[in-house]
Design a protein around this motif. Structure first.
Motif, PDB file in Angstrom:
ATOM      1  N   ILE A  16      31.517  42.220  27.263  1.00 45.58           N
ATOM      2  CA  ILE A  16      30.485  41.967  28.556  1.00 45.58           C
ATOM      3  C   ILE A  16      30.327  40.990  29.401  1.00 45.58           C
ATOM      4  O   ILE A  16      30.428  41.051  30.563  1.00 45.58           O
ATOM      5  CB  ILE A  16      29.141  42.410  28.136  1.00 45.58           C
ATOM      6  N   ARG A  17      30.358  39.685  28.651  1.00 46.29           N
ATOM      7  CA  ARG A  17      30.501  38.440  29.604  1.00 46.29           C
ATOM      8  C   ARG A  17      31.673  38.277  30.396  1.00 46.29           C
ATOM      9  O   ARG A  17      31.564  37.929  31.374  1.00 46.29           O
ATOM     10  CB  ARG A  17      30.569  37.431  28.557  1.00 46.29           C
ATOM     11  N   THR A  18      32.879  38.885  29.908  1.00 49.20           N
ATOM     12  CA  THR A  18      34.184  38.570  30.521  1.00 49.20           C
ATOM     13  C   THR A  18      34.142  39.527  31.711  1.00 49.20           C
ATOM     14  O   THR A  18      34.569  39.244  32.915  1.00 49.20           O
ATOM     15  CB  THR A  18      35.181  39.031  29.744  1.00 49.20           C
ATOM     16  N   LEU A  19      33.670  40.770  31.388  1.00 49.83           N
ATOM     17  CA  LEU A  19      33.594  41.862  32.653  1.00 49.83           C
ATOM     18  C   LEU A  19      32.598  41.563  33.834  1.00 49.83           C
ATOM     19  O   LEU A  19      32.924  41.208  35.031  1.00 49.83           O
ATOM     20  CB  LEU A  19      33.157  43.258  32.100  1.00 49.83           C
ATOM     21  N   LEU A  20      31.564  41.042  33.451  1.00 48.83           N
ATOM     22  CA  LEU A  20      30.640  40.331  34.448  1.00 48.83           C
ATOM     23  C   LEU A  20      31.078  39.319  35.059  1.00 48.83           C
ATOM     24  O   LEU A  20      30.755  38.936  36.545  1.00 48.83           O
ATOM     25  CB  LEU A  20      29.129  40.312  33.897  1.00 48.83           C
ATOM     26  N   ALA A  21      31.570  38.420  34.497  1.00 45.93           N
ATOM     27  CA  ALA A  21      31.915  37.056  35.153  1.00 45.93           C
ATOM     28  C   ALA A  21      33.098  37.431  36.091  1.00 45.93           C
ATOM     29  O   ALA A  21      33.000  37.036  37.223  1.00 45.93           O
ATOM     30  CB  ALA A  21      32.693  36.230  33.818  1.00 45.93           C
ATOM     31  N   GLU A  22      34.092  38.217  35.743  1.00 42.19           N
ATOM     32  CA  GLU A  22      34.958  38.697  36.460  1.00 42.19           C
ATOM     33  C   GLU A  22      34.761  39.474  37.918  1.00 42.19           C
ATOM     34  O   GLU A  22      34.887  39.071  38.861  1.00 42.19           O
ATOM     35  CB  GLU A  22      36.299  39.489  35.973  1.00 42.19           C
ATOM     36  N   TYR A  23      33.741  40.211  37.600  1.00 46.09           N
ATOM     37  CA  TYR A  23      33.062  40.962  38.857  1.00 46.09           C
ATOM     38  C   TYR A  23      32.384  40.184  39.591  1.00 46.09           C
ATOM     39  O   TYR A  23      32.472  40.186  40.851  1.00 46.09           O
ATOM     40  CB  TYR A  23      32.275  42.113  38.103  1.00 46.09           C
ATOM     41  N   LEU A  24      31.496  39.108  39.065  1.00 43.77           N
ATOM     42  CA  LEU A  24      30.233  38.421  39.876  1.00 43.77           C
ATOM     43  C   LEU A  24      31.328  37.548  40.668  1.00 43.77           C
ATOM     44  O   LEU A  24      31.227  37.408  41.804  1.00 43.77           O
ATOM     45  CB  LEU A  24      29.511  37.870  39.131  1.00 43.77           C
ATOM     46  N   ASP A  25      32.307  36.752  39.966  1.00 40.80           N
ATOM     47  CA  ASP A  25      33.367  35.874  40.637  1.00 40.80           C
ATOM     48  C   ASP A  25      33.889  36.681  41.795  1.00 40.80           C
ATOM     49  O   ASP A  25      34.128  35.990  42.940  1.00 40.80           O
ATOM     50  CB  ASP A  25      34.261  35.257  39.523  1.00 40.80           C
ATOM     51  N   GLY A  26      34.141  37.643  41.642  1.00 39.92           N
ATOM     52  CA  GLY A  26      35.217  38.440  42.673  1.00 39.92           C
ATOM     53  C   GLY A  26      34.321  38.909  43.864  1.00 39.92           C
ATOM     54  O   GLY A  26      34.715  39.255  44.766  1.00 39.92           O
ATOM     55  N   ASN A  27      32.865  38.905  43.477  1.00 40.05           N
ATOM     56  CA  ASN A  27      31.988  39.102  44.786  1.00 40.05           C
ATOM     57  C   ASN A  27      31.220  38.026  45.039  1.00 40.05           C
ATOM     58  O   ASN A  27      30.079  38.096  45.794  1.00 40.05           O
ATOM     59  CB  ASN A  27      30.998  40.371  44.242  1.00 40.05           C
TER      60      ASN A  27
END
Length: 242
Positions: A16-27
């Protein structure tokens, strides 16, 4: 990079940490992660964090304890992640001072929307305050400091407010002696519609009454209007002095 909004995601689930970090960084955000309270404090000490996404269930200190401790020290916005089907967890999170909550499982884009909404509310100036240069709002024996975002009693005692409590009190002060129902309060403070089981407004009002020493059984400031809503029953003045 320094101008990016910085988000801290605290969750013991690495995926979850990795998924959210990638998504938020990408936005458009810069995202930090932590798996427990110890790591969370290290990130907060070393970085300027604008909002914390905090999981309820963590090893060691749980999310409720961490949220309560954060709220005692600052007004840093907190979005609590809770288990689906556990309304008590959401209620407790709000009581500890969380600004919003999101039930798992959820879509990253939904969390992104909640983050933007909380940040928008946190950073917004009160209506017409920019032109009038208002610094505080006075009511009863209290002063709401609009710059420091806290309460001051007549004897100078400072009372800390969570972001949600500050917004709710400010709405009441902007609409004194007017009955506001739960839907109106939720829309004006959280930017969303209420569902039939949403008691977040009632919880925040209970917390505000405690901080204002306003007896819940016979309140003098924030009164309950049966079957209608709540009303701030007092005169409000604006202080624009620097």
């Amino acid at each position: 990079m320094e101008n990016l909004t910085q988000i801290l995601v605290v969750d013991d689930d690495r995926e979850i940490r990795t998924l959210l970090a990638e998504y938020l960084d990408g936005n458009g955000f810069r995202t930090f992660t932590a798996s427990n309270g110890i790591d969370m404090r290290k990130v907060l000490d070393a970085n300027r964090i604008d909002l914390v996404v905090l999981d309820l269930t963590l090893p060691g200190e749980d999310g409720l304890t961490l949220c309560r401790n954060l709220r005692a020290q600052s007004s840093l916005p907190v979005i609590m992640l809770t288990a689906r089907g556990e309304p008590l967890d959401r209620i407790l999170g709000l009581e500890m001072g969380a600004d919003d909550y999101l039930a798992k499982p959820f879509e990253p884009r939904e969390l992104f929307a909640r983050i933007r909404s909380v940040l928008r509310r946190t950073n917004a100036l009160p209506p017409n305050m920019a032109t009038s240069e208002a610094r505080a709002m006075l009511f009863g024996n209290w002063k709401l400091d609009l710059m420091a975002r806290h309460l001051e009693a007549a004897d100078g005692t400072v009372v800390a407010l969570s972001g949600a409590e500050f917004r709710l009190l400010k709405v009441f002060l902007e609409h004194p002696n007017r009955v506001l129902n739960r839907d109106q309060l939720l829309e004006m403070t959280q930017g969303r519609e209420a569902d039939p089981f949403d008691r977040s407004v009632d919880i925040q009002i209970s917390r505000l009454r405690q901080k204002l020493a306003d007896d819940a059984r016979t309140p003098l400031l924030i009164k309950t209007v049966r079957n209608e809503g709540y009303v701030l029953s007092t005169t409000v003045t604006v202080d624009s002095q620097r």
